[in-house]
Design a protein around this motif. Structure first.
Motif, PDB file in Angstrom:
ATOM      1  N   SER A   1      43.558  46.473  59.957  1.00 51.41           N
ATOM      2  CA  SER A   1      44.193  45.219  60.370  1.00 51.41           C
ATOM      3  C   SER A   1      45.623  45.088  59.849  1.00 51.41           C
ATOM      4  CB  SER A   1      43.360  44.030  59.898  1.00 51.41           C
ATOM      5  OG  SER A   1      43.260  44.017  58.486  1.00 51.41           O
ATOM      6  N   ASP A   2      45.956  45.798  58.781  1.00 54.24           N
ATOM      7  CA  ASP A   2      47.297  45.748  58.198  1.00 54.24           C
ATOM      8  C   ASP A   2      48.122  46.893  58.780  1.00 54.24           C
ATOM      9  OD1 ASP A   2      49.554  45.492  56.651  1.00 54.24           O
ATOM     10  OD2 ASP A   2      48.613  46.198  54.797  1.00 54.24           O
ATOM     11  N   VAL A   3      48.860  46.632  59.861  1.00 57.93           N
ATOM     12  CA  VAL A   3      49.509  47.710  60.606  1.00 57.93           C
ATOM     13  C   VAL A   3      50.715  48.285  59.869  1.00 57.93           C
ATOM     14  CG1 VAL A   3      48.719  46.837  62.831  1.00 57.93           C
ATOM     15  CG2 VAL A   3      50.931  46.093  61.941  1.00 57.93           C
ATOM     16  N   ILE A   4      51.341  47.526  58.973  1.00 60.04           N
ATOM     17  CA  ILE A   4      52.474  48.041  58.196  1.00 60.04           C
ATOM     18  C   ILE A   4      51.996  48.887  57.033  1.00 60.04           C
ATOM     19  CG2 ILE A   4      54.329  47.354  56.607  1.00 60.04           C
ATOM     20  CD1 ILE A   4      55.267  47.055  59.370  1.00 60.04           C
ATOM     21  N   GLY A   5      50.879  48.497  56.415  1.00 57.17           N
ATOM     22  CA  GLY A   5      50.319  49.263  55.312  1.00 57.17           C
ATOM     23  C   GLY A   5      51.082  49.083  54.013  1.00 57.17           C
ATOM     24  N   PRO A   6      50.917  50.000  53.066  1.00 55.38           N
ATOM     25  CA  PRO A   6      51.534  49.866  51.734  1.00 55.38           C
ATOM     26  C   PRO A   6      53.002  50.291  51.730  1.00 55.38           C
ATOM     27  CG  PRO A   6      50.222  51.854  51.808  1.00 55.38           C
ATOM     28  CD  PRO A   6      50.013  51.176  53.134  1.00 55.38           C
ATOM     29  N   ALA A   7      53.808  49.602  52.504  1.00 53.01           N
ATOM     30  CA  ALA A   7      55.225  49.941  52.638  1.00 53.01           C
ATOM     31  C   ALA A   7      56.068  49.044  51.735  1.00 53.01           C
ATOM     32  CB  ALA A   7      55.667  49.789  54.098  1.00 53.01           C
TER      33      ALA A   7
ATOM     34  N   TRP B   1      48.122  34.908  54.731  1.00 55.46           N
ATOM     35  CA  TRP B   1      47.919  35.166  56.158  1.00 55.46           C
ATOM     36  C   TRP B   1      48.843  36.293  56.600  1.00 55.46           C
ATOM     37  CZ3 TRP B   1      44.350  32.150  58.859  1.00 55.46           C
ATOM     38  CH2 TRP B   1      43.911  30.994  58.218  1.00 55.46           C
ATOM     39  N   TYR B   2      48.374  37.142  57.513  1.00 57.94           N
ATOM     40  CA  TYR B   2      49.240  38.197  58.037  1.00 57.94           C
ATOM     41  C   TYR B   2      48.854  38.518  59.479  1.00 57.94           C
ATOM     42  CZ  TYR B   2      45.333  41.394  57.039  1.00 57.94           C
ATOM     43  OH  TYR B   2      44.103  42.012  57.007  1.00 57.94           O
ATOM     44  N   LEU B   3      49.876  38.890  60.261  1.00 58.05           N
ATOM     45  CA  LEU B   3      49.685  39.257  61.663  1.00 58.05           C
ATOM     46  C   LEU B   3      50.741  40.298  62.018  1.00 58.05           C
ATOM     47  CD1 LEU B   3      48.275  38.734  64.423  1.00 58.05           C
ATOM     48  CD2 LEU B   3      50.052  37.013  64.847  1.00 58.05           C
ATOM     49  N   GLY B   4      50.321  41.402  62.600  1.00 56.93           N
ATOM     50  CA  GLY B   4      51.269  42.459  62.927  1.00 56.93           C
ATOM     51  C   GLY B   4      50.872  43.222  64.169  1.00 56.93           C
ATOM     52  N   ALA B   5      51.800  44.053  64.638  1.00 56.46           N
ATOM     53  CA  ALA B   5      51.557  44.863  65.835  1.00 56.46           C
ATOM     54  C   ALA B   5      52.284  46.187  65.705  1.00 56.46           C
ATOM     55  CB  ALA B   5      52.027  44.138  67.095  1.00 56.46           C
ATOM     56  N   SER B   6      51.705  47.209  66.319  1.00 54.27           N
ATOM     57  CA  SER B   6      52.299  48.540  66.348  1.00 54.27           C
ATOM     58  C   SER B   6      52.282  49.034  67.787  1.00 54.27           C
ATOM     59  CB  SER B   6      51.505  49.499  65.447  1.00 54.27           C
ATOM     60  OG  SER B   6      52.027  50.801  65.496  1.00 54.27           O
ATOM     61  N   TYR B   7      53.444  49.547  68.257  1.00 54.53           N
ATOM     62  CA  TYR B   7      53.531  49.973  69.646  1.00 54.53           C
ATOM     63  C   TYR B   7      54.341  51.258  69.746  1.00 54.53           C
ATOM     64  CZ  TYR B   7      54.303  49.951  74.673  1.00 54.53           C
ATOM     65  OH  TYR B   7      54.331  50.291  76.003  1.00 54.53           O
TER      66      TYR B   7
ATOM     67  N   GLY C   1      55.758  45.856  63.447  1.00 55.64           N
ATOM     68  CA  GLY C   1      56.272  44.574  62.973  1.00 55.64           C
ATOM     69  C   GLY C   1      55.162  43.748  62.373  1.00 55.64           C
ATOM     70  N   GLN C   2      55.522  42.900  61.397  1.00 54.00           N
ATOM     71  CA  GLN C   2      54.502  42.076  60.750  1.00 54.00           C
ATOM     72  C   GLN C   2      55.094  40.778  60.189  1.00 54.00           C
ATOM     73  OE1 GLN C   2      52.319  43.386  56.998  1.00 54.00           O
ATOM     74  NE2 GLN C   2      50.694  43.617  58.511  1.00 54.00           N
ATOM     75  N   TRP C   3      54.303  39.714  60.293  1.00 57.70           N
ATOM     76  CA  TRP C   3      54.582  38.427  59.659  1.00 57.70           C
ATOM     77  C   TRP C   3      53.506  38.190  58.610  1.00 57.70           C
ATOM     78  CZ3 TRP C   3      50.970  34.459  59.690  1.00 57.70           C
ATOM     79  CH2 TRP C   3      51.393  33.226  59.203  1.00 57.70           C
TER      80      TRP C   3
ATOM     81  N   ALA D   1      49.150  49.236  72.543  1.00 55.34           N
ATOM     82  CA  ALA D   1      49.540  48.590  71.290  1.00 55.34           C
ATOM     83  C   ALA D   1      48.312  48.299  70.437  1.00 55.34           C
ATOM     84  CB  ALA D   1      50.294  47.295  71.571  1.00 55.34           C
ATOM     85  N   LYS D   2      48.527  48.208  69.133  1.00 50.22           N
ATOM     86  CA  LYS D   2      47.494  47.783  68.206  1.00 50.22           C
ATOM     87  C   LYS D   2      47.967  46.507  67.524  1.00 50.22           C
ATOM     88  CE  LYS D   2      44.773  49.234  64.206  1.00 50.22           C
ATOM     89  NZ  LYS D   2      44.540  50.316  63.210  1.00 50.22           N
ATOM     90  N   ILE D   3      47.136  45.468  67.563  1.00 48.85           N
ATOM     91  CA  ILE D   3      47.454  44.180  66.955  1.00 48.85           C
ATOM     92  C   ILE D   3      46.407  43.880  65.898  1.00 48.85           C
ATOM     93  CG2 ILE D   3      47.765  41.712  67.371  1.00 48.85           C
ATOM     94  CD1 ILE D   3      48.530  42.459  70.258  1.00 48.85           C
ATOM     95  N   GLY D   4      46.860  43.556  64.700  1.00 45.66           N
ATOM     96  CA  GLY D   4      45.932  43.287  63.608  1.00 45.66           C
ATOM     97  C   GLY D   4      46.367  42.099  62.788  1.00 45.66           C
ATOM     98  N   GLY D   5      45.405  41.435  62.191  1.00 43.82           N
ATOM     99  CA  GLY D   5      45.723  40.285  61.354  1.00 43.82           C
ATOM    100  C   GLY D   5      44.525  39.846  60.549  1.00 43.82           C
TER     101      GLY D   5
END
Length: 385
Positions: free
Chosen positions: A141-147, A294-300, A310-312, A271-275
């Motif tokens: 669900s965490d599309v950015i990961g440990p960045a 709270w977190y919401l992100g997408a990978s395309y 991208g992630q909020w 696309a993958k959308i996770g939150g």
């Protein structure tokens, strides 16, 4: 004539000799015993970032040591077929700072993972230093990961949720994954002020609850979506004297710091959308004991080689004013091959007037002034082997 001494050989450090020997053993094991294997693997990721408004004075340009797009690591992984569907397995994995070469995780040799276990159709049981179930249950669900610009900037425990002296189970059955992990003493190294360091020693003979930790998860995955529920809790300990400090305020074994994760993801049109949301109940804090992240992100994939992420994320405290933070992050990754990629990433954080959380989780020392927003930009290269 006497042959000159080999200075390079005589100057090898014990760690270097150990790694060379382990690599030679891995190569021998792969060729000598088809029922067993030992693999050497790793990843080195080096970026250069600029963070604005540090301490309200000026920016800083640096190579972050904790993480860039991914944390750097070196490891050994092995299995042995024991017959009847049973196998033995082990992992030894060290983290290191690519800017200096120093060991991570409080200076441990194999600080990321050091465990051995048995696995079969029923799942796997492992013992040693290993991840809590929170770490691997959040990954989809965490599309950015440990960045460097990610939810780890808002809660550094999330990408560092590991425990010493730990017993773990994990099994997957027709899409359902269940797991649990229990630590008899979660932090035997005084790792402060590193992200997961609490100065909470290992097993105690006088207080059976001191420094214990456990986590459990239930997860369901399909080819197009998945959902997970995870609980993770840490116990504290009683200080032995006035100079003995337990980081995080958990000054008794009856106090705990707990996180509950509810999250999911789905895939649509490539696309993958996770939150998700992580509720934290922290008895070590008198002023901010409860929060939700709270977190919401997408990978395309823009092309087969170029991916946009991208992630909020927003950290909100209950019954506490002017202490919240919101982070936005974006990343472009261009794959030069299956193993090598270059990337650029940007981040922005907005802080309420009583907090100064840094946009960057890459290294300490980049916090802005209280109430300040902050920007970060990073470029780097990573290679996996």
């Amino acid at each position: 004539m006497q042959a000159p001494k080999n200075r390079h050989h005589s100057g090898l450090r014990p760690l270097t000799v150990a790694l060379i020997a382990a690599g030679a053993f891995a190569a021998h094991a792969q060729t000598a015993a088809p029922s067993s294997s030992v693999n050497l693997y790793g990843l080195i990721d080096v970026g250069v970032e600029h963070v604005s408004k540090v301490n309200g004075v000026g920016g800083i340009t640096r190579m972050p040591s904790n993480t860039s797009s991914l944390p750097s690591r070196l490891g050994f992984r092995g299995t042995e077929d024991l017959g009847d569907g049973l196998k033995a397995q082990f992992v030894l994995e060290m983290g290191f700072a690519p800017d200096t070469g120093a060991s991570g995780q409080g200076g441990r040799l194999f600080g990321r993972q050091a465990n051995v276990g048995l696995a079969g159709s029923w799942g796997s049981v492992t013992v040693g230093r290993q991840y809590s179930t929170l770490f691997w249950s959040i990954q989809d669900s965490d599309v950015i990961g440990p960045a460097v610009y990610a939810i780890g900037s808002l809660d550094s425990y999330i990408p560092n949720s590991r425990a010493d002296n730990s017993i773990g189970y994990r099994g997957t059955f027709s899409g359902f994954t269940v797991g649990a992990e229990y630590s008899l003493g979660r932090d035997t190294v005084n790792a402060g002020p590193s992200p997961a360091g609490t100065n909470c020693a290992g097993e105690s003979g006088t207080d059976k609850q001191a420094c214990r930790q456990w986590s459990a998860t239930a997860k369901y995955d399909t080819p197009n979506w998945g959902a997970v529920l995870t609980y993770d809790t840490l116990n504290g300990r009683t200080p032995t004297g006035p100079t003995d400090v337990v980081f995080g305020g958990l000054n008794s074994s009856s106090t705990s710091d707990s996180r509950t994760l509810v999250a999911g993801y789905f895939k649509v049109a490539g696309a993958k959308i996770g939150g998700g949301v992580i509720r934290r109940d922290n008895e070590g804090s008198l002023t901010r004991p409860r929060s939700k992240l709270w977190y919401l992100g997408a990978s395309y994939p823009l092309t087969p080689q170029l991916t946009l992420d991208g992630q909020w994320a927003s950290l909100r405290y209950s019954n506490a004013n002017d202490v919240n933070s919101t982070l936005l992050a974006a990343r472009l990754v261009y794959s030069l091959s299956k193993r090598t990629a270059v990337y650029g990433q940007v981040g922005h954080i907005s802080n309420d007037r009583l907090v100064n959380v840094s946009v960057s989780g890459g290294a300490a020392g980049s916090n802005p002034a209280l109430g300040s927003s902050q920007n970060g930009i990073s470029f780097g290269v990573r290679h996996a082997f």
